[in-house]
Write a protein that holds these residues in place. Structure first.
Motif, mmCIF file in Angstrom:
data_model
loop_
_atom_site.group_PDB
_atom_site.id
_atom_site.type_symbol
_atom_site.label_atom_id
_atom_site.label_comp_id
_atom_site.label_asym_id
_atom_site.label_seq_id
_atom_site.Cartn_x
_atom_site.Cartn_y
_atom_site.Cartn_z
ATOM 1 N N ASP A 202 0.831 -1.209 0.000
ATOM 2 C CA ASP A 202 0.000 0.000 0.000
ATOM 3 C C ASP A 202 0.862 1.255 0.000
ATOM 4 O O ASP A 202 0.580 2.210 -0.723
ATOM 5 C CB ASP A 202 -0.920 -0.013 1.224
ATOM 6 N N HIS B 19 2.461 1.732 -3.469
ATOM 7 C CA HIS B 19 1.473 2.233 -4.430
ATOM 8 C C HIS B 19 1.171 3.711 -4.187
ATOM 9 O O HIS B 19 1.048 4.494 -5.148
ATOM 10 C CB HIS B 19 0.185 1.401 -4.336
ATOM 11 N N ARG B 20 1.072 4.098 -2.921
ATOM 12 C CA ARG B 20 0.758 5.499 -2.610
ATOM 13 C C ARG B 20 1.886 6.432 -3.020
ATOM 14 O O ARG B 20 1.636 7.522 -3.545
ATOM 15 C CB ARG B 20 0.450 5.652 -1.116
ATOM 16 N N LEU C 286 4.112 5.912 -5.378
ATOM 17 C CA LEU C 286 4.135 5.993 -6.843
ATOM 18 C C LEU C 286 3.057 6.943 -7.358
ATOM 19 O O LEU C 286 3.277 7.692 -8.318
ATOM 20 C CB LEU C 286 3.952 4.600 -7.449
ATOM 21 N N GLU C 287 1.909 6.930 -6.715
ATOM 22 C CA GLU C 287 0.856 7.871 -7.098
ATOM 23 C C GLU C 287 1.263 9.307 -6.780
ATOM 24 O O GLU C 287 0.936 10.232 -7.532
ATOM 25 C CB GLU C 287 -0.448 7.514 -6.387
ATOM 26 N N GLU C 288 1.976 9.504 -5.671
ATOM 27 C CA GLU C 288 2.433 10.849 -5.297
ATOM 28 C C GLU C 288 3.361 11.437 -6.353
ATOM 29 O O GLU C 288 3.336 12.645 -6.605
ATOM 30 C CB GLU C 288 3.134 10.813 -3.946
ATOM 31 N N ARG D 61 3.231 10.622 -9.452
ATOM 32 C CA ARG D 61 2.461 10.595 -10.695
ATOM 33 C C ARG D 61 2.912 9.488 -11.654
ATOM 34 O O ARG D 61 2.940 9.686 -12.880
ATOM 35 C CB ARG D 61 2.515 11.962 -11.380
ATOM 36 N N THR E 242 1.218 6.513 -12.540
ATOM 37 C CA THR E 242 -0.081 5.853 -12.369
ATOM 38 C C THR E 242 -0.494 5.151 -13.663
ATOM 39 O O THR E 242 -0.136 5.612 -14.771
ATOM 40 C CB THR E 242 -1.152 6.890 -11.979
ATOM 41 N N PRO E 243 -1.252 4.047 -13.525
ATOM 42 C CA PRO E 243 -1.538 3.348 -12.268
ATOM 43 C C PRO E 243 -0.296 2.646 -11.750
ATOM 44 O O PRO E 243 0.494 2.127 -12.553
ATOM 45 C CB PRO E 243 -2.630 2.350 -12.662
ATOM 46 N N PRO E 244 -0.085 2.598 -10.439
ATOM 47 C CA PRO E 244 1.151 2.024 -9.880
ATOM 48 C C PRO E 244 1.346 0.558 -10.243
ATOM 49 O O PRO E 244 2.486 0.093 -10.329
ATOM 50 C CB PRO E 244 0.988 2.228 -8.370
ATOM 51 N N GLU E 245 0.255 -0.170 -10.476
ATOM 52 C CA GLU E 245 0.360 -1.589 -10.830
ATOM 53 C C GLU E 245 1.138 -1.785 -12.131
ATOM 54 O O GLU E 245 1.736 -2.850 -12.352
ATOM 55 C CB GLU E 245 -1.035 -2.206 -10.983
#
Length: 364
Positions: A161, A164-165, A167-169, A171, A173-176
């Protein structure tokens, strides 16, 4: 427990001298040891939640200064007091490290073997994202490595988690789509975002960014700088931003320290330093900024500097910039031989602005 004047870091008299290996003939003749004076008496402070910039030519000592604050190079002298979070101070105290009554800790007073807690608070973004990322690891493993090193005791779901967070921070995305890729499968800008994510994942208070956009295409630089600015405001991060590009420094920095041959020659508000440079070396750097006006792009500007930067193992006496200084030649009748024999102290030319140049002696 806040540091005086809201400073998160106070550096005083930092020296990093690298010994030069002596030949047998020098040992027999008992000649004194020689050193490369990469950083030679640097002092500055960094305010909490600001972007403090170290600017200068290649070889001026700005990267070595950043590495010294992380104890990645041997320290020859000076002190660096840092205001860490309460939990980090408690961990340092348990390891037998002296913590001041005001919550300050001397970075250079900590043995290298006990620096681990403080490295959660101070992280670094390196210049070359491809060279700083392990090519054998997938992105998920690269971001998980700091969590393992610092024994944060997170469950597998918490680790995933957090990855993933972060990686989103930055940018991605999607982190997967990124966690199972290797660094060579990403673009330069994406690799640098991973490097930023790796620095962020431990939630540091201070990030040392060493030329973080110099290896990137011009079209990507503004995106990365905007991302760093957004993270600074949202996460309360403080940056020491190292660059040779004053155009970049003007865009992102709050204050600028101009370095030359291991010493700061001018320090002040970023806008004031660039719009009204005082030191002859700063004037030369500002004059070298590319002209954005297309009407003037073919105009050759006279950059007020001469010669090449001297060897840090053989620093000139007096003002170390005088062999290249056009202002010294123009004012030699008034200055005499002072620039050649006496290193100038710092003169305060306006509030929060200091310059190391004999031309401003009347401000003292």
């Amino acid at each position: 427990m806040a540091m005086e004047n809201g400073n998160i870091l106070e550096v005083e008299g930092l020296r990093v001298w690298f010994p030069i290996r002596r030949r047998l003939s020098e040992l027999i003749a008992r000649k004194p040891p020689r050193y490369v004076r990469a950083v030679d008496g640097v002092s500055f402070n960094v305010k909490r939640n600001e972007t403090f910039c170290l600017v200068g030519e290649s070889g001026c000592g700005k990267t070595t200064t950043g590495k010294a604050l992380l104890r990645l190079v041997p320290i020859s002298g000076g002190s660096a007091y840092f205001q860490a979070r309460e939990e980090i101070l408690e961990e340092l105290s348990r390891r037998g490290i002296k913590v001041g009554d005001d919550g300050r800790v001397d970075i250079f007073g900590i043995p290298p073997s006990k620096m681990k807690p403080l490295r959660r608070e101070i992280q670094m973004i390196y210049q070359d994202p491809f060279g700083s990322l392990n090519p054998r690891y997938k992105i998920g493993a690269i971001l998980e490595e700091p969590l393992k090193i610092h024994n944060l005791h997170l469950t597998r779901d918490e680790v995933e988690d957090l990855i993933h967070r972060v990686l989103e921070e930055v940018r991605l995305t999607p982190p997967e789509d990124f966690v199972d890729r290797h660094p060579h499968q990403l673009s330069g800008g994406q690799r640098q975002r991973v490097a930023i994510a790796r620095a962020l994942i431990l939630k540091p208070s201070l990030i040392i960014a060493d030329e973080p956009v110099s290896m990137l295409d011009v079209s990507i630089r503004a995106e990365i700088l905007e991302l760093m600015g957004m993270l600074k405001e949202r996460e309360g991060i403080t940056y020491i931003f190292i660059t040779h590009d004053l155009a970049v420094a003007r865009y992102i920095c709050d204050r600028i320290a101009v370095m030359y041959l291991g010493r700061i020659v001018e320090l002040g508000d970023a806008r004031r330093v660039i719009e009204d440079p005082k030191h002859p070396y700063t004037k030369a750097l500002v004059a070298a900024i590319p002209e954005p006006d297309p009407r003037n792009r073919l105009r050759i500007r006279n950059v007020p500097i001469k010669g090449e930067i001297p060897n840090a193992a053989n620093i000139p006496p007096g003002c170390r910039f005088h062999p290249r200084c056009v202002a010294y030649d123009e004012n030699r009748e008034r200055l005499g031989e002072r620039c050649r024999v006496e290193e100038p102290p710092y003169f305060t030319v306006e509030r929060g602005r200091v310059v190391s140049c004999w031309l401003y002696e009347h401000f003292s």
